[in-house]
Scaffold this active site. Structure first.
Site, PDB file in Angstrom:
ATOM      1  N   CYS A  87       8.274 -35.668  30.721  1.00  0.00           N
ATOM      2  CA  CYS A  87       9.336 -34.659  30.659  1.00  0.00           C
ATOM      3  C   CYS A  87       9.368 -33.817  31.934  1.00  0.00           C
ATOM      4  O   CYS A  87      10.099 -32.825  32.001  1.00  0.00           O
ATOM      5  CB  CYS A  87       9.148 -33.760  29.435  1.00  0.00           C
ATOM      6  SG  CYS A  87       7.570 -32.894  29.379  1.00  0.00           S
ATOM      7  N   GLU A 142      14.047 -36.445  31.197  1.00  0.00           N
ATOM      8  CA  GLU A 142      12.945 -37.283  30.734  1.00  0.00           C
ATOM      9  C   GLU A 142      13.001 -38.570  31.541  1.00  0.00           C
ATOM     10  O   GLU A 142      14.076 -39.080  31.833  1.00  0.00           O
ATOM     11  CB  GLU A 142      13.119 -37.585  29.249  1.00  0.00           C
ATOM     12  CG  GLU A 142      11.864 -37.986  28.543  1.00  0.00           C
ATOM     13  CD  GLU A 142      11.210 -36.828  27.799  1.00  0.00           C
ATOM     14  OE1 GLU A 142      10.201 -37.071  27.131  1.00  0.00           O
ATOM     15  OE2 GLU A 142      11.712 -35.689  27.897  1.00  0.00           O
TER      16      GLU A 142
END
Length: 361
Positions: free
Chosen positions: A319, A353
């Site tokens: 992330c 992401e």
């Protein structure tokens, strides 16, 4: 007012993220990333609102970063799921009509799923009494949701304290229990794309998988069907309990889950010290060919990163592309980037992401 978003600018914003990821991975001769876009609206399955009292009524409110005293009052939230937007006015009407629900209510949290389930958490600066209980039970029935009441030192559950999600990976539907307060992927549509990419990137194998930071088993369930067996780790008790339920509920029986941090498992594999939570588990019985990691924003610490170097294949979901690049730099002398992808979990923000498959040179 509604949340500010401009779907017409989405493609440009996504292109900028792709360029950013491409630049971060360029020093490692990474291939062109596969790009998985998001719905332009109604993609976020969870939302949290403070309440702001104005003209004798409580309103949903959000605040600009760093600004705690000037609320942005909202009636709808287009980035949130349609279920959340359908619930918001009905819940507001309920607390406006009933003092037992509105008295010292200061925060509302929604958790919904692609499968249509919904849970609402109501947070109070007062004890919850039988008047609240009766009103909340009626509200849960009216809205067809589970309700969690929270006040200092107390939690009251009406219905369930989790939502249930269903995600399809490679033609199979997996069902997930998502507990209140535990981490879940916010963008369900993109999460499903991410699971399918990881499943295909790992591919069918005849050896074993080590998974670090497994959470509620989001990736564990589909990846376990690609390998002989899995050793998975997670430190959160709530997530471990959910993962164990999800494994059982989906009939996935080749996973051993231990409540250890990635750092602790590194020590165990390096035989630095024994762990009581590993009693009965023979680490030497595993034939690990791959490791899967989905670490927090800080990425893997140096020792855990060194641990992953032992494996022929490192499947890494991140992330934070900056810490991903830093970890790849540490591993680049022994592993190359064979595949990479961008998953647009967070449209209209700079967050993204990403995923890479690193294979031994």
């Amino acid at each position: 007012m509604s949340a500010v978003l401009d779907p017409s600018s989405y493609t440009q914003q996504l292109d900028e993220k792709v360029a950013r990821l491409r630049a971060l991975l360029a020093p490692f001769d990474a291939p062109e990333p596969a790009v998985f876009d998001s719905p332009r609206e109604h993609y976020r399955l969870r939302a949290e609102f403070r309440l702001w009292r104005e003209d004798g009524q409580r309103h949903y409110a959000m605040f600009a970063p760093g600004e705690k005293h000037v609320p942005i009052l909202i009636d709808s939230f287009p980035i949130a799921s349609q279920r959340i937007n359908e619930l918001m006015p009905r819940l507001k009407a309920a607390w406006q009509a009933d003092a037992a629900l509105s008295n010292k209510l200061f925060q509302v949290e929604f958790l919904t799923t692609l499968d249509g389930d919904a849970m609402v958490t109501l947070c109070y600066h007062r004890p919850l009494d039988e008047h609240w209980q009766r009103a909340a039970e009626q509200l849960a029935s009216d809205l067809s949701v589970s309700i969690i009441g929270r006040s200092k030192g107390k939690r009251v559950v009406i219905g369930r304290d989790y939502a249930v999600e269903a995600l399809e990976v490679a033609g199979r539907t997996f069902r997930y229990r998502q507990p209140e307060g535990a981490f879940t992927q916010p963008n369900g549509t993109v999460n499903q794309k991410m699971l399918n990419w990881a499943y295909e990137a790992l591919g069918p194998r005849d050896d074993d998988l080590l998974e670090l930071y497994c959470g509620n088993g989001n990736f564990t369930l589909p990846l376990a069907t690609q390998v002989r067996k899995v050793l998975a780790t997670e430190i959160s008790k709530t997530s471990v309990a959910a993962a164990l339920h999800n494994l059982d509920d989906n009939g996935v029986d080749n996973v051993t889950l231990v409540r250890l941090s990635a750092e602790e498992l590194t020590e165990a594999l390096n035989e630095v010290r024994p762990f009581r939570r590993l009693q009965g588990i023979d680490l030497k019985a595993y034939d690990f060919g791959s490791v899967f990691v989905d670490p927090p924003r800080a990425g893997m610490d140096v020792d855990t990163c060194e641990l992953t170097r032992r494996f022929d294949n490192i499947l890494y979901i991140s992330c934070n592309p900056e810490t991903l690049a830093a970890n790849i730099e540490q591993l680049h002398d022994t592993h190359r980037v064979a595949k990479c992808a961008l998953f647009d979990q967070f449209p209209y923000t700079h967050h993204m992401e990403s995923g890479v498959l690193l294979v031994r040179r």
